[in-house]
Design an enzyme around this catalytic site. Structure first.
Site, PDB file in Angstrom:
ATOM      1  CG  HIS A  18       4.265  -2.386  10.944  1.00 50.70           C
ATOM      2  ND1 HIS A  18       5.108  -1.292  11.050  1.00 50.70           N
ATOM      3  CD2 HIS A  18       3.364  -2.074   9.989  1.00 50.70           C
ATOM      4  CE1 HIS A  18       4.718  -0.363  10.184  1.00 50.70           C
ATOM      5  NE2 HIS A  18       3.666  -0.812   9.529  1.00 50.70           N
ATOM      6  CG  HIS A  72      -0.334   0.072   2.533  1.00 56.62           C
ATOM      7  ND1 HIS A  72       0.402  -0.965   3.062  1.00 56.62           N
ATOM      8  CD2 HIS A  72      -0.312   1.065   3.476  1.00 56.62           C
ATOM      9  CE1 HIS A  72       0.825  -0.630   4.266  1.00 56.62           C
ATOM     10  NE2 HIS A  72       0.424   0.597   4.532  1.00 56.62           N
ATOM     11  CG  HIS A 127      -4.009   0.025   6.412  1.00 53.64           C
ATOM     12  ND1 HIS A 127      -4.108   0.679   7.621  1.00 53.64           N
ATOM     13  CD2 HIS A 127      -2.731   0.244   5.971  1.00 53.64           C
ATOM     14  CE1 HIS A 127      -2.957   1.284   7.889  1.00 53.64           C
ATOM     15  NE2 HIS A 127      -2.110   1.033   6.907  1.00 53.64           N
ATOM     16  CG  ASP A 164       4.890   2.864   7.406  1.00 52.38           C
ATOM     17  OD1 ASP A 164       4.027   3.406   6.699  1.00 52.38           O
ATOM     18  OD2 ASP A 164       4.610   1.971   8.232  1.00 52.38           O
ATOM     19  CG  HIS A 165       4.205  -0.181   4.210  1.00 53.32           C
ATOM     20  ND1 HIS A 165       4.263  -1.524   4.517  1.00 53.32           N
ATOM     21  CD2 HIS A 165       3.673   0.423   5.306  1.00 53.32           C
ATOM     22  CE1 HIS A 165       3.785  -1.725   5.735  1.00 53.32           C
ATOM     23  NE2 HIS A 165       3.418  -0.553   6.236  1.00 53.32           N
ATOM     24  CG  ASP A 167       0.612  -1.796   7.615  1.00 58.89           C
ATOM     25  OD1 ASP A 167       1.486  -2.664   7.798  1.00 58.89           O
ATOM     26  OD2 ASP A 167       0.824  -0.577   7.765  1.00 58.89           O
ATOM     27  CG  HIS A 214       0.050   4.309   4.755  1.00 61.84           C
ATOM     28  ND1 HIS A 214      -0.686   3.516   5.611  1.00 61.84           N
ATOM     29  CD2 HIS A 214      -0.817   5.218   4.245  1.00 61.84           C
ATOM     30  CE1 HIS A 214      -1.945   3.926   5.617  1.00 61.84           C
ATOM     31  NE2 HIS A 214      -2.043   4.957   4.803  1.00 61.84           N
TER      32      HIS A 214
END
Length: 236
Positions: A203, A72, A146, A76-77, A163, A74
Site C-alpha cells: 500500500h 496474502h 499479518h 484488497d489483494h 502487507d 485479504h
C-alpha cells in the site's frame, strides 16, 4: 522498466488502474507486474481490482501473463467481498486468462474461501521456493504475522513486501490469523536481507512509493524493538 532483462512496474490502484473505483482509490493498493523482457512472460502481484486494466497494460507493453503471485488472502489483494463491494480480483483475471496462482501453502485455504477459486487453481509453495518468469527468478519468502501464509517476493534487488512491511509501519496483526510474535520474526528476517534491496510495499501509506531497505530500517518504528517481548508491548 529496468536492466538485467527484468520488466518491473509498480501500479497504484485508483490512479494507474481501476481509475474511478472508490474502493481501489481509498485502499491505495499497489499491484506489480514482473516479467522477462526477452521471453515477454510476466506475472502480476495482487490483482484485486480491475483485472482487465492490468491485462491491458501488460498487452500494451507486449507482455504475456503466465501467472499470479499472491502476497496474502485479504480481498484488497486477491479479490472477494469487502466493505459491501465485490472485487473481481483473481476470479475475474482467471476468467479472461487462466494461469496458475502461486501462494504459500498455509494461505491456500484462506485464498479459496475468500475468492471462491478451486484448490486446483493454486500452486502451493514452501518458504524460499523460486518461481521462474522466463529467465527471471522470483524468490518467495514466507513472512507470517499479518496472515499465516503471507509472503514477500525478492527479485533482482527489489523486495515486494505485501502487507508485511511498509515504508512506515507494518501490517496489522489483529485480523483473523494474525500473530504479533510471528510478525516480529518476519520483520527481523526481512530487515537482515543482504544487498539493501529496494522495498516495494503493498500500500502507499507513505509519501515515497519505495525506498532502500537500509533507509526503511533507520526510519521505520517497527525495527526499534530489540526483542519479541518489546515488539509485543509496542505493537501487540
Amino acid at each position: 522498466m529496468s536492466g538485467s532483462g527484468l520488466y518491473f512496474r509498480q501500479l497504484l490502484s485508483g490512479r494507474d488502474f481501476a481509475v474511478g473505483d472508490r474502493v481501489a482509490t481509498q485502499m491505495v493498493n499497489f499491484a506489480y507486474l514482473i516479467g522477462d523482457e526477452e521471453s515477454r512472460e510476466a506475472v502480476v502481484v495482487d490483482p484485486a481490482y480491475a483485472p482487465d486494466d492490468l491485462l491491458d497494460l501488460l498487452e500494451a507493453d507486449g507482455m504475456r501473463l503466465t501467472g499470479v503471485l499472491a502476497t496474502h488472502h485479504h480481498p484488497d489483494h486477491v479479490g472477494g467481498t469487502m466493505m459491501g463491494f465485490d472485487l473481481e480480483g483473481l476470479t475475474g483475471l482467471l476468467a479472461r486468462t487462466p494461469v496458475r496462482v502461486h501462494v504459500q501453502k498455509t494461505e491456500a485455504e484462506w485464498v479459496t474461501k475468500v475468492t471462491g477459486l478451486c484448490a486446483t487453481d493454486l500452486t502451493l509453495h514452501e518458504n524460499d521456493d523460486v518461481v521462474q518468469v522466463g529467465d527471471i527468478p522470483v524468490r518467495l519468502l514466507h513472512t507470517p504475522g499479518h496472515t499465516p501464509g503471507s509472503q514477500c517476493f525478492l527479485v533482482d534487488g527489489r523486495l515486494v513486501a505485501g502487507d508485511t512491511l511498509f515504508l512506515q509501519g507494518c501490517g496489522r496483526t489483529d485480523f483473523p490469523g494474525g500473530d504479533v510474535e510471528a510478525m516480529y520474526r518476519s520483520l527481523q528476517r526481512l530487515g537482515s536481507l543482504a544487498g539493501n534491496p529496494v522495498v516495494y510495499p503493498g500500500h502507499r501509506y507513505s509519501e515515497e512509493p519505495h525506498s532502500p531497505l537500509l533507509d526503511v530500517r533507520r526510519s521505520n518504528v517497527v525495527f526499534r524493538p530489540r526483542s519479541a517481548e518489546e515488539f509485543v508491548l509496542a505493537f501487540g
